[in-house]
Structure formats: structure tokens, C-alpha cells
Design a protein around this motif. Sequence first.
Motif, PDB file in Angstrom:
ATOM      1  N   CYS A   1       0.855  -1.188   0.000  1.00 47.14           N
ATOM      2  CA  CYS A   1       0.000   0.000   0.000  1.00 47.14           C
ATOM      3  C   CYS A   1       0.889   1.236   0.000  1.00 47.14           C
TER       4      CYS A   1
ATOM      5  N   HIS B   1      -6.717  14.887   1.786  1.00 51.48           N
ATOM      6  CA  HIS B   1      -7.256  15.068   3.147  1.00 51.48           C
ATOM      7  C   HIS B   1      -8.444  16.024   3.162  1.00 51.48           C
TER       8      HIS B   1
ATOM      9  N   LEU C   1     -11.374  14.025   2.013  1.00 51.88           N
ATOM     10  CA  LEU C   1     -11.750  13.115   3.104  1.00 51.88           C
ATOM     11  C   LEU C   1     -12.585  13.848   4.150  1.00 51.88           C
TER      12      LEU C   1
ATOM     13  N   TYR D   1      -8.497   4.889  -1.753  1.00 52.75           N
ATOM     14  CA  TYR D   1      -8.124   5.273  -0.390  1.00 52.75           C
ATOM     15  C   TYR D   1      -9.057   4.609   0.609  1.00 52.75           C
ATOM     16  N   LYS D   2      -8.458   3.862   1.526  1.00 54.41           N
ATOM     17  CA  LYS D   2      -9.254   3.198   2.571  1.00 54.41           C
ATOM     18  C   LYS D   2      -8.511   3.277   3.894  1.00 54.41           C
ATOM     19  N   GLU D   3      -9.113   3.897   4.863  1.00 50.59           N
ATOM     20  CA  GLU D   3      -8.534   3.936   6.215  1.00 50.59           C
ATOM     21  C   GLU D   3      -7.072   4.338   6.209  1.00 50.59           C
ATOM     22  N   GLY D   4      -6.784   5.434   5.573  1.00 50.71           N
ATOM     23  CA  GLY D   4      -5.443   5.992   5.630  1.00 50.71           C
ATOM     24  C   GLY D   4      -4.471   5.467   4.604  1.00 50.71           C
ATOM     25  N   LYS D   5      -4.924   4.489   3.816  1.00 54.70           N
ATOM     26  CA  LYS D   5      -3.994   3.879   2.856  1.00 54.70           C
ATOM     27  C   LYS D   5      -4.551   3.880   1.449  1.00 54.70           C
TER      28      LYS D   5
END
Lengths: 240, 240
Positions: free
Chosen positions: A46, A110, A113, A232-236
Motif C-alpha cells: 500500500c 485530506h 476526506l 483510499y481506505k482507512e489511511g492507505k
Amino acid sequence: MRPTLHTCLSPALLHLYDVSNSIVVIIDVLRATSTIATALYNGARCVIPVDSVSRCIELGRQIDGITAGERDGQVAEGLSYGNSPFEYPREFIEGKTLVLTTTNGTRLLHMALEKGAKEILTGSFPNLSSVCNHLLASKQNVILGCAAWRDKVNMEDTLFAGAVISKISQDFTINCDSSHMADTLYAKAKKDLFDFMKKNEASHYHRLMGFGLEKDIRYCLTADGANVLPIYKEGKLLLN
Amino acid sequence: MRPTLHTCLSPALLHLYDVSNSIVVIIDVLRATSTIATALYNGARCVIPVDSVSRCIELGRQIDGITAGERDGQVAEGLSYGNSPFEYPREFIEGKTLVLTTTNGTRLLHMALEKGAKEILTGSFPNLSSVCNHLLASKQNVILGCAAWRDKVNMEDTLFAGAVISKISQDFTINCDSSHMADTLYAKAKKDLFDFMKKNEASHYHRLMGFGLEKDIRYCLTADGANVLPIYKEGKLLLN
């Protein structure tokens, strides 16, 4: 009713768009999103995008990741690698986690997000077709988000937006002058994107050529050299 | 050293530019700055741009001015005239003061003023040559400020920026992707700006055509029909 498509030419304009109801494609052609596609294509587990060198160092240590990022064209102090896609061939990056600090792209990601984007992808010429195919299949509203350069609109991110639009516009409702402008620009440029950037004195063309990075520019303007879909999933950022 | 030229595609990006060191050209092609040029060309004493209908009414009463402005394509309640350049022929406007309320253009003008612009002009196709000649003669840094539409980048203001650039670029240093993009767009569109706006589904093309204003659009996209130079001085736009 076809879904809508908008192009946001700068992070400073993101508040004008309905982010929470859209897939947002983060576009940072030279070179963050091109490098992200390339690292994942070459087997990286990742890519974790972070917004500062200190955070990159800290996280790299915690998870034993590859730390990478540049400031002013040099590998940033305390990090191990740079922003070039050529630093991440399969024999090096396969199975590893890349912690990448970039300024413009990470910030936009970000922001999207925080505004509750339905889904966040990264797009670049090396993964153009994957992005287009995914957007066509999803049938959701789309925002093509150009990372720009310190909020100033840039040519290569706009050209990528235009490339996407040229391939998928028939399936979307596009009431967005920025999108039509990007589409027109791409139509004019597509025969030779490198030459177009050069002739039109694109600011990043000059900046990267000054660092001797013609090879990077040419790769980052070539379609489908690393044709994967980073989501992008949970910070990755991971492959789908 | 040649002076610099930048294009600011939206008021929301104005903070990125060095306004206090520049001449700022306010661009609101459909139709505010086209109408301003036309009224002054036809002998208006001055044009006072104001940001609200109530301020327009109040000032119109105080100075016995012509009050004008639209909201949603209609003359705003309490005002006497609209935004169309065709409402201001010489036999009507000569010697009078026009108090004009517009949203996008007036707001950008006031932003440029607050940021200490060296000089503020208004630009539109009807006064294209006057603007270009003045910028060439001034030898100052220039910001082409697109009024856009509620901060969203629009096609016609970008095209006008491109038109200016196509005529004066050789005398300026242009390290600005937005400018090069505008220049390219204009080069593609200039043969028939109306047709380009139509084919590319420009949002204001649709909006104004919906109000039956094809004649306005055509006039506002035609060069030098009211070739004067409105300069902002102490709250008023006046001829040089």
C-alpha cells in the motif's frame, strides 16, 4: 439521469463542489499520483500519503515502511527515497509499504476526506484507463480534483482531467466550464503532451527539466504504464 | 526585465497573486464589464459598481443616477434597468451616471481594491484593444482577474484573458499555467467565439440563451465595439 462530472482546478475551489455526494479523483500528475500508481502496480502492499516529512519519518519507523518525499527537488532530510516513479521497480517495492509525503496531492486528498467524499481515488496518466473504467462502472457523480501547485492551477493536472473527460463524457452530465476547458485543452495537446507542455511553458515542465527529470515527465505523461486503481481506505491507498 | 503577467481564473484564487504590485484587469464578459465599456463609450459620465440592490437604490437616489442590475435574468426589484449593453445607447446614457449592481465583477473589483492594486481597469471584448494598448504602454505587472461565476471558473472570462495574452504576451514574462491555458483556449476559439461557447456548452451561453439574449452574447464576444478604457478612481469607473 446521468451522473454529474465536475473538474475542480485547484484545492482552493473544492468548497464549491458537492464532495460528499461524489467520487473524488485526486490528480497530481507530476509526480505524486503517477508514482503512487507505479508503486502499487509494481506490487507495493500500500501507499500511505502523509503531509509532512516528520510524520513520514515517524510512520516509516513505526511500520517499517519505505519513507519517501522530496523538497525542492531533493530527497527530504531524514527520508530514504524521492518522488520519482523510477525509484519503485518491482524488485524493490514489491510487498513493501511506501510512506510518501507530498504537499499538493496529500493536502487535497485530506480535504476531500474531511468533506466526506464517497470514495477517493488517485489518477494519473499511467493509470488513466483504470480510472476511466472505474468511473464508468460506478455510475456515481464525479469530481476530478486537480492538486495544482500551492493552489495555483497547473497545466498537467488540467490535461489529465481533460483526458478522463475525453473518454467518459458521454456517460455524464457536464455543466462545468472547467471540464469543457480541460477537454478542449487535452484535445489540442494529446498528440504530444510532452511537446505541448514544453511549447506552452508549463511551470512544472521547467521545474522538473531543471532537475534533469525529462524521463520522469515523459513517463508521467504516458497513458497506462501502471494501469491500476488506487483507492483510499482507512489511511492507505490500496488496489481495489 | 519584462513585467510579469498572471491570470487569476477565480476570485477565490486572488490571494495567490501579488495584487499590490500589479494592474488588475477585472473581467466579467457576460455582461458586466461589456456593459460598463458600452455605457462609457456612449458618453456616460461614470459607472459606479455596487454590490447590492439596496445600495444601488440608495446611491441612485442620492446622486440622481440610473439604477441598473439584474437578479436571475430580470431587472431587480426597485431598479430601473438591466445588465444588457443594449439598454445604454448614447441617446439615453450620455452625461448620466450609471449605478450598476453586479455580483461577480463588483466583488472581485472590491477585493482587488482591498488588496491594494496599483490600478484597476475593466476589460471585455468590446474594449479589448484599449485594455491591451494600455497594458503595453504601462509596462507594469498585470493580473488578468476573471470574475467567474460564484467563484467557479468560466469559459468566457478565461477566453478574454486569452485574447489579451495573445496580443501582448511578447512584452511580458509569463510564468503562469493559467495564462498559457487561456492563450491556448483562445487560439482554438477565436475563429468563432460564439460557436465555441455553444459547442463547448459554456454555462453562461446556456443561461443567457435561455433568457433570449443571443444578441447580447454575440455583442459581448465581439472585439472593440466600445473601445474605451474604464479606470477605477475613488469609487467610480471613468474614462482615462
